[in-house]
Design a protein around this motif. Structure first.
Motif, PDB file in Angstrom:
ATOM      1  N   VAL A  61       0.936  -1.314  -0.002  1.00  0.00           N
ATOM      2  CA  VAL A  61       0.028   0.068  -0.043  1.00  0.00           C
ATOM      3  C   VAL A  61       0.889   1.177   0.080  1.00  0.00           C
ATOM      4  CG1 VAL A  61      -1.812   1.450   1.336  1.00  0.00           C
ATOM      5  CG2 VAL A  61      -1.865  -1.269   1.372  1.00  0.00           C
ATOM      6  N   GLY A  62       0.467   2.262  -1.032  1.00  0.00           N
ATOM      7  CA  GLY A  62       1.311   3.263  -0.968  1.00  0.00           C
ATOM      8  C   GLY A  62       0.720   4.509  -0.018  1.00  0.00           C
ATOM      9  N   LYS A  63       1.429   5.644  -0.251  1.00  0.00           N
ATOM     10  CA  LYS A  63       0.817   6.698   0.898  1.00  0.00           C
ATOM     11  C   LYS A  63      -0.614   7.243   0.404  1.00  0.00           C
ATOM     12  CE  LYS A  63       3.802  10.123   1.030  1.00  0.00           C
ATOM     13  NZ  LYS A  63       4.807  11.150   1.212  1.00  0.00           N
ATOM     14  N   PRO A  64      -1.371   7.759   1.213  1.00  0.00           N
ATOM     15  CA  PRO A  64      -2.539   8.371   0.780  1.00  0.00           C
ATOM     16  C   PRO A  64      -2.272   9.812  -0.067  1.00  0.00           C
ATOM     17  CG  PRO A  64      -2.535   8.107   3.278  1.00  0.00           C
ATOM     18  CD  PRO A  64      -1.296   7.886   2.888  1.00  0.00           C
ATOM     19  N   GLN A  65      -3.167   9.834  -0.852  1.00  0.00           N
ATOM     20  CA  GLN A  65      -3.043  11.093  -1.895  1.00  0.00           C
ATOM     21  C   GLN A  65      -4.231  11.682  -1.997  1.00  0.00           C
ATOM     22  OE1 GLN A  65      -0.194  11.791  -3.658  1.00  0.00           O
ATOM     23  NE2 GLN A  65       0.897   9.780  -2.888  1.00  0.00           N
TER      24      GLN A  65
END
Length: 694
Positions: free
Chosen positions: A472-476
């Motif tokens: 999971v990537g960082k929230p955008q």
């Protein structure tokens, strides 16, 4: 044939932790549907059947159960309280006839209570009020009644008074009958005694009873005249007046108790039967045309009319896809064919089931007034109308908010990639506020939702329910772009490469639109310089181009394009040539119109103990928050503010640290505002880096 006057389709809604699910459990126990109550804090509530709900002690998706009370059939929907899942509340209210708003006796009217109340007002849903948790420290029934009046702008019609408060809360006095319902044995919560009003409460009971009657008799001139002449109306007449006022939303009968200790819920069930509407007593659903405009026709609640039903929820469980349906008119038979008016395709009704949370009872048919589920429908989505093939119609659809936050997910390996595609497809069908996109350049899957918790739960479901291993990537943040200046410009698309060429010339003006106006297009061309058949292609070219802004690639919003003039070639001009001209014109002109980045602003509602107010306000100011109001309550202070979403990531952890674990907050999308230059520069720089890395 079922008597529809004995039906009650009701929803239970409130703020997080006000006790909705516990109240639903008690209703099921009192109506004989379950014999052992499951507690939310033990992860055993009947309607909290998702693993994520049991782990976290919150309701995530609405659950439907049916039960009987005094010969009346109650279809009850327990809805979530957390702001990230208000979509569940909204779509449940859309198909319900009545509701019970649960308020915490100590917390009072909390942020999400207001949102849910607003949704219920918009849907015209009649409601009762149940002030719960009166056995809690700091509980005050009269303060909550006051808040309902002042914060919600509603008229509570007090029907009962509490006997004692906090540890000494033992029952309630029914004002109409002047009888006290007392639960003396803490171990035996089902049995209670009916006694005379306690001597120290007689004056209060008479005062509140007079208020109750005075408010109720305003619904009937004859009864009011009789009352003004000094003659007290009969209990039947008063109840008739209360029912009328409740159905018209003039007031809301208000009860109190402690659902956890089984105190007072019986009177709420009596009130559901006495005062909330049957399916035939609510305004019928309007039918609409292809543009969504009302046609003047309505889905009359009658089993003998043509079939009109609304799919309000899709759920995937161990038995397959379930489509929850509210039948407004007509009958639905097992094995019959029905029309989905949205897709224009027919669907076969396989199995019809009555839902008991995650259990089900098989049915052969359903009729107007029923809330049921159909197993195995292929192409039906939330908001679709199901109707009679011979008599097609479309009901007013549901409108869902756009997501404001996104994260990128990448499957760990090829096997996970295939499983993830199937799982996400199911999840999107279930939740219309959850969107998924694939970034064509990087190949990443982008999940979009209503808040951090919303996406956190979705990742949890992917991993635990569907066994998909993802990174999971960082929230955008879902930024937008817009323009701030008006520019007149011209573009000529000319291509000659042997044979027929392409030619399209457009003179146009682009200008900022009103906030939330989206894209607007008009043509003032006269004299045929640009033939009318090409206008639609020019509009399409500009409109499609707005999906990608010129600064950082975010969608462009609120822009008006006016076609002023142009030129065409009798042989080489075509719709495609003019569409290409419009797309190139967009790229040429928008950078000249002072484009800017817009950021989502959230309406933030924070509750904090009084001694931490300064820290909380200081922290919100550091997050570029604008404080709107402060309101002191019995147990703390409520602070309302507007703050940019980009500054609110991880806020719950910081708030708990600041307030020694006692702070709470909720936030929901409010509007878009221009970014400050330093933030805008960072957003553009990040977008450029992302593009370069791809």
């Amino acid at each position: 044939m079922t008597d529809l006057s004995l039906y009650r389709n009701i929803g239970i809604f409130a703020h997080v932790d006000a006790g909705k699910t516990t109240t639903t459990e008690r209703i099921l126990k009192l109506t004989g549907k379950i014999h052992k109550t499951g507690e939310v804090h033990d992860g055993e509530a009947t309607t909290d059947f998702m693993e994520q709900e049991r782990d976290r002690g919150i309701t995530i998706q609405s659950a439907a159960v049916s039960c009987f009370w005094k010969n009346h059939r109650l279809n009850v929907i327990d809805t979530p309280g957390h702001v990230d899942f208000t979509i569940e509340v909204y779509r449940s209210l859309k198909v319900l006839d009545g509701g019970v708003g649960v308020f915490c006796g100590s917390g009072g009217v909390e942020p999400q209570s207001e949102t849910n109340w607003r949704y219920a007002n918009d849907s015209g849903v009649s409601r009762l009020i149940f002030v719960n948790k009166l056995d809690r420290i700091g509980a005050d029934f009269y303060r909550v009644v006051d808040q309902v009046e002042n914060v919600l702008g509603a008229t509570p019609l007090v029907m009962v008074l509490p006997i004692g408060t906090e540890d000494e809360f033992i029952g309630v006095v029914d004002l109409l009958s002047r009888k006290a319902y007392v639960w003396k044995d803490e171990q035996d919560t089902i049995n209670f005694s009916v006694e005379d009003v306690p001597a120290d409460m007689v004056d209060d009971v008479e005062e509140w009873r007079a208020k109750l009657i005075e408010t109720a008799v305003e619904q009937d001139d004859d009864v009011m005249e009789q009352y003004l002449e000094g003659e007290e109306p009969s209990i039947e007449d008063i109840k008739r007046c209360i029912r009328k006022g409740t159905l018209h939303l003039d007031f809301f009968p208000t009860y109190c108790g402690s659902a956890f200790k089984d105190k007072g819920v019986q009177l709420v069930l009596d009130a559901v039967v006495d005062y909330l509407p049957s399916p035939t007593e609510v305004k019928p659903q309007p039918e609409v045309n292809e543009k969504g405009e009302e046609t003047g026709e309505f889905a009359i609640v009658d089993p003998d009319k043509p079939l009109r039903a609304l799919a309000f929820k899709i759920m995937d469980d161990r038995f397959g896809a379930l489509t929850f349906i509210r039948v407004y008119s007509g009958r639905l038979e097992k094995g019959s064919n029905i029309l989905n008016s949205f897709t224009g395709k027919t669907e076969r009704v396989g199995r019809i089931v009555e839902m008991q949370a995650d259990d089900r009872v098989e049915l052969d048919s359903a009729q107007a007034g029923d809330i049921i589920a159909i197993v195995g429908m292929k192409n039906v989505q939330t908001g679709h109308t199901l109707c009679d093939i011979k008599s097609p119609a479309t009901l007013e659809p549901m409108v869902f908010p756009e997501p404001v936050i996104s994260i990128a997910v990448t499957p760990k390996d090829k096997a996970a990639s295939e499983k993830m595609g199937i799982a996400i497809n199911k999840m999107v069908k279930e939740d219309p506020s959850f969107h998924v996109e694939t970034d064509e350049e990087s190949g990443e899957t982008i999940l979009k939702g209503m808040g951090e918790l919303h996406l956190d739960i979705k990742i949890d479901i992917l991993k635990k329910t569907h066994n998909v291993d993802v990174t999971v990537g960082k929230p955008q943040v879902a930024y937008r772009e817009t323009i701030t200046q008006t520019v007149e410009d011209s573009y000529t698309h000319k291509k000659q490469s042997g044979g027929s060429g392409q030619y399209g010339k457009i003179d146009y003006r682009i200008e900022p639109g009103e906030p939330a106006s989206g894209f607007q297009f008009e043509s003032t061309v006269t004299g045929g310089n640009v033939p009318r058949e090409f206008w639609a292609a020019i509009e399409k070219g500009f409109k499609l181009s707005m999906a990608e802004g010129v600064l950082a690639g975010f969608p462009c919003e609120d822009m008006k394009v006016t076609l002023l003039d142009g030129g065409f070639h009798a042989v080489d001009s075509s719709a495609v040539a003019f569409e290409i001209a419009a797309r190139a014109g967009y790229r040429q002109t928008v950078p000249k119109a002072s484009p800017q980045i817009m950021e989502p602003i959230m309406a933030v509602d924070v509750f904090t103990p009084e001694n931490h107010v300064g820290d909380v306000i200081g922290d919100l100011n550091r997050r570029r928050g604008m404080i709107k109001s402060q309101e002191a309550g019995a147990t703390g202070v409520r602070i309302k503010a507007n703050a940019p979403l980009s500054e609110m990531f991880g806020y719950i952890g910081d708030l708990r640290t600041m307030t020694s674990g006692r702070g709470q907050f909720s936030m929901e999308f409010s509007h878009y505002l221009p970014c400050p230059k330093n933030v805008s520069d960072d957003v553009i720089k990040e977008a450029a880096e992302r593009k370069a890395n791809k």
